[in-house]
Write an enzyme that holds these catalytic residues in place. Structure first.
Site, short mmCIF file in Angstrom:
data_model
loop_
_atom_site.label_atom_id
_atom_site.label_comp_id
_atom_site.label_asym_id
_atom_site.label_seq_id
_atom_site.Cartn_x
_atom_site.Cartn_y
_atom_site.Cartn_z
CB THR A 165 -34.35 -18.15 -1.84
OG1 THR A 165 -35.12 -18.86 -2.87
CG2 THR A 165 -33.18 -18.84 -1.53
CB SER A 179 -31.62 -17.61 -10.08
OG SER A 179 -32.29 -17.70 -11.32
#
Ligand code: GLY
Length: 581
Positions: free
Chosen positions: A382, A454
């Site tokens: 990410t 998350s």
């Protein structure tokens, strides 16, 4: 070649470690520390220097932090195809200088034809790679809608102006440095299997080399269409039809109707207080803010500063708090538009007190003593950037394609690399996933649903003033990365650079292991933790924290000259810059 989950994990980690070997590793604590980048008029910290430059240029022209964020996000979609994207999704936490806060959710959604068992075979077994590689792994992208929503609400500059650097970088190309080339080569084998990806991300079938110019003409045209037509050009016009058609031709299930139905949404951030600091972070469909606040609430009952950085007692209570927070995460959290989640309970001080009461200082709690749900999984790849402008407006933005380069397929003719975010759903609740996350049925696949994340883009204030902007990539390691940087600054009195560079641990309920970076724990500390019943395992690097602190390089530290903003980028990945003016 079909890789099992262990191989996939190893492959991802191997890629990351190889890249990390190019980086300057964290200096030992206590050595003369590098100072954060200091400035007073604005600060941008991102994973690619050309994207950071684009953001700083916007701030210099008088644009605000949200304007700069839009420019950085589109630039990263060109210069950092590993995770920067318009084919994925993410979250933006905003705090304006006047105290307004917002959370923009532009997480991908499952296509209408998705089903809970779509990645299982006839006997109910999860089919390896089906949810991570290729067109069936793709969720409806949210990035363009999210940036558009943020710009409409807080922006001051025209979209086309903010997208101009990205369009230039795509159409005219940019010269790859050693890190860019190393990253791209990590995806080469998969790109070779997808002609649309090979046409862009390979150079006549071979990995791109340092010094060569990467031109992404199709992506330049796509970005130009979005610059002119906004979200409608991406979600309602021929572009949407083209992406959906390419997806279906490759075995996917996306339709133009899925694109037309996509909406980015504004949600109320998760907020909590820790030792006088106020935290503003990511609500479901991210688990980030809940895990962060639940853990901090438990830790507030211990004097971490007096225990000392990475002492056995500090690590023990941190792991015990994380064990309980991740257990709650995996058992309960999911898309709030589909499942009811009592976030107030998990982030309350009273709940933390109950959890603390069950923590022994002498013994580890076996994770299996906490009731088990089903399973889930999460990509680690990410990217996060943090921005503060002169007025004190702040953006904390994390977005993703899930794995590096997402599903490793490109929508032919558009230049858009597509995500494999469907893998963040639980492909079969009740079975362990490749990252060891165990999730309940709340994160099962359903049409139009957002997978649990998350990502933890976070903003911290103190006495009503901006204090810190922080976030990181790292899949399930994201909340622990953010947590440790905050605790290092607030409890251990580190400067921002030391806090970001300091070695990290990670724990997440299951597997029941304390993961630790090399040199994170002394032999004495490891022995003391084992004596309490903990299992230990060395881990590779997972995070690339991008953080900004206000006022001084650390709490109680002397400001550098007149600087009011301090930026730091994690050295664990060899890309990224902190730049201010
Ligand atoms: N795909 C990683 C996350 O959303 O947490």
């Amino acid at each position: 070649m079909v890789l099992d989950m262990g191989d996939r994990m190893k492959r991802l980690r191997t890629g990351l470690v190889a890249l990390v070997s190019l980086a300057l590793l964290a200096p030992p604590l206590g050595a003369a520390s590098p100072q954060p980048t200091a400035a007073s008029n604005g600060m941008v910290v991102s994973a690619h220097h050309l994207a950071t430059d684009a953001g700083v240029a916007v701030l210099k022209r008088g644009g605000n932090a949200v304007d700069a964020a839009v420019s950085v996000a589109y630039a990263l979609a060109v210069t950092y195809p590993e995770a920067g994207n318009i084919g994925g999704g993410g979250f933006m936490t905003v705090r304006m200088a006047d105290g307004r806060t917002a959370f923009i959710d532009f997480r991908e959604t499952a296509p209408a034809a998705a089903s809970a068992t779509m990645y299982q075979d006839a006997s109910g077994k999860v089919i390896p790679l089906k949810s991570t590689r290729g067109h069936l792994a793709v969720g409806i992208p949210g990035t363009v809608a999210g940036l558009e929503l943020a710009l409409g609400k807080f922006g001051t500059r025209p979209r086309a102006e903010l997208m101009a650097p990205a369009i230039d970088l795509a159409s005219k190309g940019f010269v790859l440095d050693a890190n860019d080339a190393a990253f791209l080569s990590e995806g080469a084998a998969d790109f070779a299997r997808d002609p649309a990806s090979a046409a862009v991300f390979l150079n006549r079938g071979k990995p791109w080399q340092e010094g060569q110019r990467l031109v992404q003409a199709d992506l330049g045209r796509t970005l130009t269409a979005v610059a002119k037509g906004g979200a409608a050009a991406f979600y309602k016009g021929p572009l949407a039809a083209r992406i959906a058609a390419a997806n279906r031709a490759g075995g996917g299930i996306m339709t133009a109707r899925d694109f037309a139905a996509y909406k980015a949404v504004e949600r109320k951030p998760i907020e909590c207080d820790y030792r006088g600091y106020h935290i503003i972070s990511a609500p479901p469909p991210s688990s980030g803010g809940v895990v962060l606040c639940e853990t901090l609430n438990v830790l507030e009952g211990y004097d971490l500063g007096a225990m000392g950085f990475h002492s056995s007692s500090a690590v023990h209570v941190t792991v015990e708090a994380l064990r309980r927070a991740y257990h709650d995460r995996n058992l309960n959290l999911g898309d709030p538009d589909f499942v009811k989640v009592d976030t107030n309970r998990f982030t309350s001080k009273a709940y933390a007190q109950d959890l603390r009461a069950a923590i022994s200082m002498d013994h580890a709690t076996p994770s299996t003593s906490l009731p088990a749900p089903g399973l889930g999984k999460e990509g680690q790849s990410t990217t996060h950037f943090s921005i503060v402008d002169k007025a004190g407006n702040a953006v904390s933005l994390t977005y993703t394609l899930n794995d590096w380069f997402g599903a490793r397929v490109t929508a032919a003719g558009t230049g858009i690399l597509l995500n494999d975010e469907m893998d963040d759903f639980s492909a079969k609740p009740g079975e362990p996933n490749m990252y060891g996350l165990v999730e309940g049925p709340n994160n099962a696949i359903a049409p139009g649903k957002r997978p649990l994340s998350s990502m933890t883009p976070t903003i911290v204030t103190k006495d009503g003033k901006l204090f810190m902007v922080v976030g990181t990539p790292g899949g399930s390691h994201i909340p622990t990365g953010v947590l440790q940087v905050m605790v290092n600054v607030i409890d251990h009195g580190m400067t921002l650079t030391d806090a970001v560079n300091a070695p990290r641990i990670h724990a997440q309920w299951l597997p029941d292991v304390i993961f630790h970076e090399k040199d994170a724990l002394s032999a004495d500390t490891r022995a003391a933790l084992v004596a309490k019943g903990h299992k230990l395992e060395q881990m590779d690097y997972w995070n690339q924290v991008a953080a900004i602190l206000t006022g001084a390089p650390g709490v109680g530290a002397k400001p550098i000259g007149n600087a009011t903003l301090y930026g730091a980028i994690d050295p664990r990945l060899p890309t990224g810059t902190a730049q201010g003016f």
